[in-house]
Write a protein that holds these residues in place. Structure first.
Motif, mmCIF file in Angstrom:
data_model
loop_
_atom_site.group_PDB
_atom_site.id
_atom_site.type_symbol
_atom_site.label_atom_id
_atom_site.label_comp_id
_atom_site.label_asym_id
_atom_site.label_seq_id
_atom_site.Cartn_x
_atom_site.Cartn_y
_atom_site.Cartn_z
ATOM 1 N N SER A 71 91.419 -11.070 6.902
ATOM 2 C CA SER A 71 90.349 -11.582 7.753
ATOM 3 C C SER A 71 89.981 -12.954 7.221
ATOM 4 O O SER A 71 89.985 -13.177 6.007
ATOM 5 N N ILE A 73 87.191 -16.214 7.307
ATOM 6 C CA ILE A 73 85.914 -16.830 7.652
ATOM 7 C C ILE A 73 86.111 -18.313 7.405
ATOM 8 O O ILE A 73 86.493 -18.719 6.304
ATOM 9 N N ILE A 80 78.431 -20.784 5.037
ATOM 10 C CA ILE A 80 79.103 -19.514 5.321
ATOM 11 C C ILE A 80 78.340 -18.470 4.515
ATOM 12 O O ILE A 80 78.233 -18.591 3.288
ATOM 13 N N GLN A 81 77.808 -17.467 5.218
ATOM 14 C CA GLN A 81 76.996 -16.482 4.524
ATOM 15 C C GLN A 81 77.260 -15.082 5.049
ATOM 16 O O GLN A 81 77.336 -14.868 6.254
ATOM 17 N N ARG A 82 77.398 -14.138 4.130
ATOM 18 C CA ARG A 82 77.507 -12.725 4.465
ATOM 19 C C ARG A 82 76.596 -11.983 3.491
ATOM 20 O O ARG A 82 76.667 -12.184 2.283
ATOM 21 N N ARG A 83 75.738 -11.107 4.039
ATOM 22 C CA ARG A 83 74.841 -10.320 3.192
ATOM 23 C C ARG A 83 74.460 -9.050 3.927
ATOM 24 O O ARG A 83 74.763 -8.893 5.108
ATOM 25 N N TRP A 86 77.483 -5.495 5.463
ATOM 26 C CA TRP A 86 78.668 -5.960 6.184
ATOM 27 C C TRP A 86 79.903 -5.278 5.616
ATOM 28 O O TRP A 86 79.966 -4.914 4.466
ATOM 29 N N ARG A 87 80.899 -5.080 6.452
ATOM 30 C CA ARG A 87 82.131 -4.401 6.065
ATOM 31 C C ARG A 87 83.093 -5.419 5.429
ATOM 32 O O ARG A 87 83.467 -6.397 6.054
ATOM 33 N N VAL A 88 83.485 -5.150 4.195
ATOM 34 C CA VAL A 88 84.374 -6.047 3.464
ATOM 35 C C VAL A 88 85.815 -5.645 3.742
ATOM 36 O O VAL A 88 86.208 -4.513 3.463
ATOM 37 N N VAL A 94 88.336 -17.256 2.783
ATOM 38 C CA VAL A 94 87.184 -18.095 3.092
ATOM 39 C C VAL A 94 87.660 -19.538 2.988
ATOM 40 O O VAL A 94 88.092 -19.976 1.918
ATOM 41 N N LEU A 103 78.424 -15.136 -0.527
ATOM 42 C CA LEU A 103 78.892 -13.791 -0.190
ATOM 43 C C LEU A 103 78.162 -12.800 -1.083
ATOM 44 O O LEU A 103 78.294 -12.852 -2.304
ATOM 45 N N ALA A 108 77.191 -4.304 0.598
ATOM 46 C CA ALA A 108 78.267 -4.302 1.593
ATOM 47 C C ALA A 108 78.984 -2.957 1.607
ATOM 48 O O ALA A 108 78.954 -2.201 0.628
#
Length: 181
Positions: A71, A73, A80-83, A86-88, A94, A103, A108
């Motif tokens: 995957s 991003i 770019i932010q994921r918190r 969320w499914r890793v 990235v 991240l 997660a």
């Protein structure tokens, strides 16, 4: 194959071997490569298997594993932010020329025992927060301008995910830390 070539096929299974085999079965069912009836039959065989050869015969009837597609991003600039929850994915890329990356994997959903994160960053820093019990491998990561800030946990708990970081960072700093709770 879950069993390693060094193990004697007649040797008794460990719970870790059995759990890995059950996880592979779950993945095959989730990917719709086997029917519900096949899953029930194979699960029964896996749970009653006592030796590595019995485990291998049950796993050999599974279809070949589909190679994991990474995957990605990507952003040219900004953030770019994921918190949160969320499914890793198993493999995450990235990519950014100028963005800051954050991240947070502490809450997660991590379904894989090994996670590969490839960073391809020009400028802009990155912060990665990993679960408390994670084991982090940064050997495949190259930083250009600034050094890496990561202090490994002195005592790691068994069972945590292994997170491998690779790729290259140009002018930003990478900070990795373990979640506090």
């Amino acid at each position: 194959m879950v069993t390693s070539p060094q193990k004697d096929p007649s040797s008794l299974l460990s719970e870790d071997d059995r759990e890995k085999a059950v996880q592979r079965l779950r993945e095959a069912y989730a990917e719709e490569r086997i029917s519900h009836e096949e899953m029930d039959k194979l699960l029964d065989q896996l749970l009653t298997a006592r030796t590595h050869s019995e485990l291998a015969s049950a796993l050999n009837s599974l279809p070949e594993e589909v190679p994991d597609t990474p995957s990605t991003i990507a952003a040219a600039g900004g953030r770019i932010q994921r918190r949160g929850a969320w499914r890793v994915p198993r493999t995450l890329k990235v990519e950014s020329a100028y963005a800051r990356v954050h991240l947070n994997l502490s809450r997660a959903v991590i379904e894989h025992p090994d996670i590969d994160i490839e960073l391809q960053l020009g400028t802009g820093g990155a912060t990665i927060i990993v679960p408390r019990d994670a084991i982090v491998d940064v050997e495949g990561l190259h930083t250009g301008w600034k050094d890496l800030r990561y202090k490994p946990r002195q005592r790691s708990h068994p069972g945590g995910p292994k997170i491998r970081l690779s790729g290259a960072m140009g002018f930003g700093r990478l900070k990795i830390r373990h979640a506090r709770r």
